[in-house]
Scaffold this motif. Sequence first.
Motif, short mmCIF file in Angstrom:
data_model
loop_
_atom_site.label_atom_id
_atom_site.label_comp_id
_atom_site.label_asym_id
_atom_site.label_seq_id
_atom_site.Cartn_x
_atom_site.Cartn_y
_atom_site.Cartn_z
N ARG B 87 -44.17 22.90 22.47
CA ARG B 87 -44.20 24.20 22.85
C ARG B 87 -43.64 24.95 21.59
NH1 ARG B 87 -41.13 23.80 27.93
NH2 ARG B 87 -39.39 24.88 26.90
N LEU B 88 -42.87 24.44 20.98
CA LEU B 88 -42.54 25.26 19.81
C LEU B 88 -43.66 25.24 18.94
CD1 LEU B 88 -40.25 26.83 18.11
CD2 LEU B 88 -39.29 24.64 17.39
N ILE B 89 -44.13 24.15 18.67
CA ILE B 89 -45.36 24.04 17.87
C ILE B 89 -46.26 24.99 18.01
CG2 ILE B 89 -47.04 22.72 16.60
CD1 ILE B 89 -45.02 20.43 16.55
N MET B 90 -46.64 24.83 19.35
CA MET B 90 -47.74 25.96 20.04
C MET B 90 -47.41 27.05 19.84
SD MET B 90 -49.98 23.56 20.89
CE MET B 90 -51.51 23.91 21.72
N ALA B 91 -46.02 27.68 19.98
CA ALA B 91 -45.78 28.82 19.78
C ALA B 91 -45.79 29.52 18.29
CB ALA B 91 -44.24 29.15 20.25
N ILE B 92 -45.68 28.62 17.50
CA ILE B 92 -45.66 28.85 15.93
C ILE B 92 -47.27 28.92 15.61
CG2 ILE B 92 -45.69 27.77 13.78
CD1 ILE B 92 -43.02 26.50 14.56
N VAL B 93 -48.10 27.98 16.36
CA VAL B 93 -49.44 28.20 15.92
C VAL B 93 -49.98 29.58 16.28
CG1 VAL B 93 -51.74 27.51 16.51
CG2 VAL B 93 -50.05 25.74 16.09
N LYS B 94 -49.50 30.04 17.42
CA LYS B 94 -50.05 31.32 17.96
C LYS B 94 -49.13 32.74 17.28
CE LYS B 94 -51.14 29.57 22.20
NZ LYS B 94 -51.21 29.76 23.74
N THR B 95 -48.12 32.32 16.79
CA THR B 95 -47.48 33.33 16.11
C THR B 95 -47.98 33.65 14.76
OG1 THR B 95 -45.21 32.86 16.92
CG2 THR B 95 -45.18 33.70 14.93
N ILE B 96 -48.36 32.50 13.80
CA ILE B 96 -49.04 32.88 12.66
C ILE B 96 -50.14 33.34 12.67
CG2 ILE B 96 -47.60 31.06 11.52
CD1 ILE B 96 -50.02 29.21 11.62
N ALA B 97 -51.09 33.49 13.82
CA ALA B 97 -52.33 33.80 13.92
C ALA B 97 -52.00 35.31 14.05
CB ALA B 97 -52.92 33.23 15.34
N ASP B 98 -50.96 35.71 14.91
CA ASP B 98 -50.64 37.24 15.10
C ASP B 98 -50.25 37.74 13.78
OD1 ASP B 98 -51.40 38.50 17.78
OD2 ASP B 98 -50.29 36.72 18.45
N LEU B 99 -49.45 37.07 13.04
CA LEU B 99 -48.99 37.58 11.51
C LEU B 99 -50.04 37.70 10.62
CD1 LEU B 99 -45.62 35.36 10.76
CD2 LEU B 99 -45.91 37.90 11.29
N GLU B 100 -51.07 36.74 10.65
CA GLU B 100 -51.89 37.01 9.75
C GLU B 100 -52.83 38.23 9.95
OE1 GLU B 100 -56.07 36.96 8.25
OE2 GLU B 100 -55.81 36.40 10.37
N ARG B 101 -53.26 38.52 11.43
CA ARG B 101 -53.79 39.97 11.71
C ARG B 101 -52.94 40.89 11.39
NH1 ARG B 101 -58.18 37.45 14.83
NH2 ARG B 101 -57.86 35.57 14.00
N ILE B 102 -51.75 40.99 11.66
CA ILE B 102 -51.05 42.02 11.00
C ILE B 102 -51.06 42.40 9.75
CG2 ILE B 102 -48.49 43.10 10.88
CD1 ILE B 102 -47.72 41.69 13.41
N GLY B 103 -51.17 41.13 8.85
CA GLY B 103 -51.45 41.53 7.55
C GLY B 103 -52.71 42.37 7.25
N ASP B 104 -53.82 41.98 8.26
CA ASP B 104 -54.95 42.53 8.06
C ASP B 104 -54.98 44.06 8.03
OD1 ASP B 104 -56.28 40.12 7.33
OD2 ASP B 104 -57.28 39.63 9.35
#
Lengths: 235, 235
Positions: B87-104
Amino acid sequence: MDNLQVGRHISGQFNEDLERVINNVMHMGGLVEKQLTDALTAVHDFDEVLAQEVLNNDYQINAYEVSIDDECTRIIAKRQPAAGDLRLIMAIVKTIADLERIGDEAEKIAKVALESFSSQQQDLLVNLENLGRSVVEFLHLTLDAFTRMDLDAAVKIHQMDDKINREYEALMRQLMTYMMEDPRAIPQVMTVIWSARALERIGDRCQNMCEYIIYFVKGKVVRHTTAEAVKKLTS
Amino acid sequence: MDNLQVGRHISGQFNEDLERVINNVMHMGGLVEKQLTDALTAVHDFDEVLAQEVLNNDYQINAYEVSIDDECTRIIAKRQPAAGDLRLIMAIVKTIADLERIGDEAEKIAKVALESFSSQQQDLLVNLENLGRSVVEFLHLTLDAFTRMDLDAAVKIHQMDDKINREYEALMRQLMTYMMEDPRAIPQVMTVIWSARALERIGDRCQNMCEYIIYFVKGKVVRHTTAEAVKKLTS
């Protein structure tokens, strides 16, 4: 060349689990496509009943996302898939996130049909039709490529986003001109602008989904590479 | 109550792998926060050099996303984590997707500093400052809650998105009025509107990230539930 059935990729033991998940993703995709088409029809026909239906149905898409996500995590925990299979599951997890957001954008578009436009302002909405048609086609082809995990198709339609962006930009310039010519219509034009933006976003999400197909088949992340690099994958 | 260190959650064997990933997520988060702050400063000061720096640095965020994503998949394949860890790993995978879009989104905001505004039009940009400050705070608190996997904090700041949406709506009304009063300024006002929209989207993504923290700690998906249901998680 590469025209792979999902079934060929998956290894013995958890075939059944995976097939069920993939089936659910297809149902979810079909529902999202219907929501988008209905939203655009509702706007076109000013059909408040259909628009309300779109709003009422969104929960089904959300429910699919939650349950598929859950199923994927359970499959990983239970079946401990190897690299290729795991890549497919990760691609599914990301795909359903994008599908769910497309559902949200369809909802935003449907809301336009519930607003009041004068008959003159209704003409504005005609501008959305071309863009809407292109985006529906992009979504349809993407879901189709997903069903077959078709690398060639994914690489080819990946570029459709450029066409959609160009259509969007042209529409935006047109809408800005409307606003400058008739400032009283600004609130209505803004509503059309938000719908156009929603369509443009759906295009981005279709492109994401193509990238997940490429990632699954090729094991390559193409998200931040150039269009040329993507094209080379099938040559 | 629940003030959990990530370290406490993870089980023996793959401690080290996970710690490295979490460390990378924090670095990525720090970089995204800096990009957003720099973008807003560049707009405030009309600092073209700083704006260009933001555009140049975005590739680093993309690289983080790709490498963390890859690491997560490798950890799952290699370590076959149990439910909580997975669950932690899945949460991380989703978090970094959102972080990347915040960068955009930060990149989009930075581009505003490269456009030409008359001194009168520059006043328009002042309107972004309050919203910008709120969003930076939301992102900061979210990353902070992530670092500590702090359920209480995540539930509390989850609601900040409502405040941001209200600020965004108020700003949008104000900008619409500007356009109606001075139609010649429409292109410039639209630029400000896109930036406001980018900030509002960042708020949505921070809220997503709070939901992943809740998902990890509680094992509950709160994405499509009400604010009241989320609040109850800590009571």
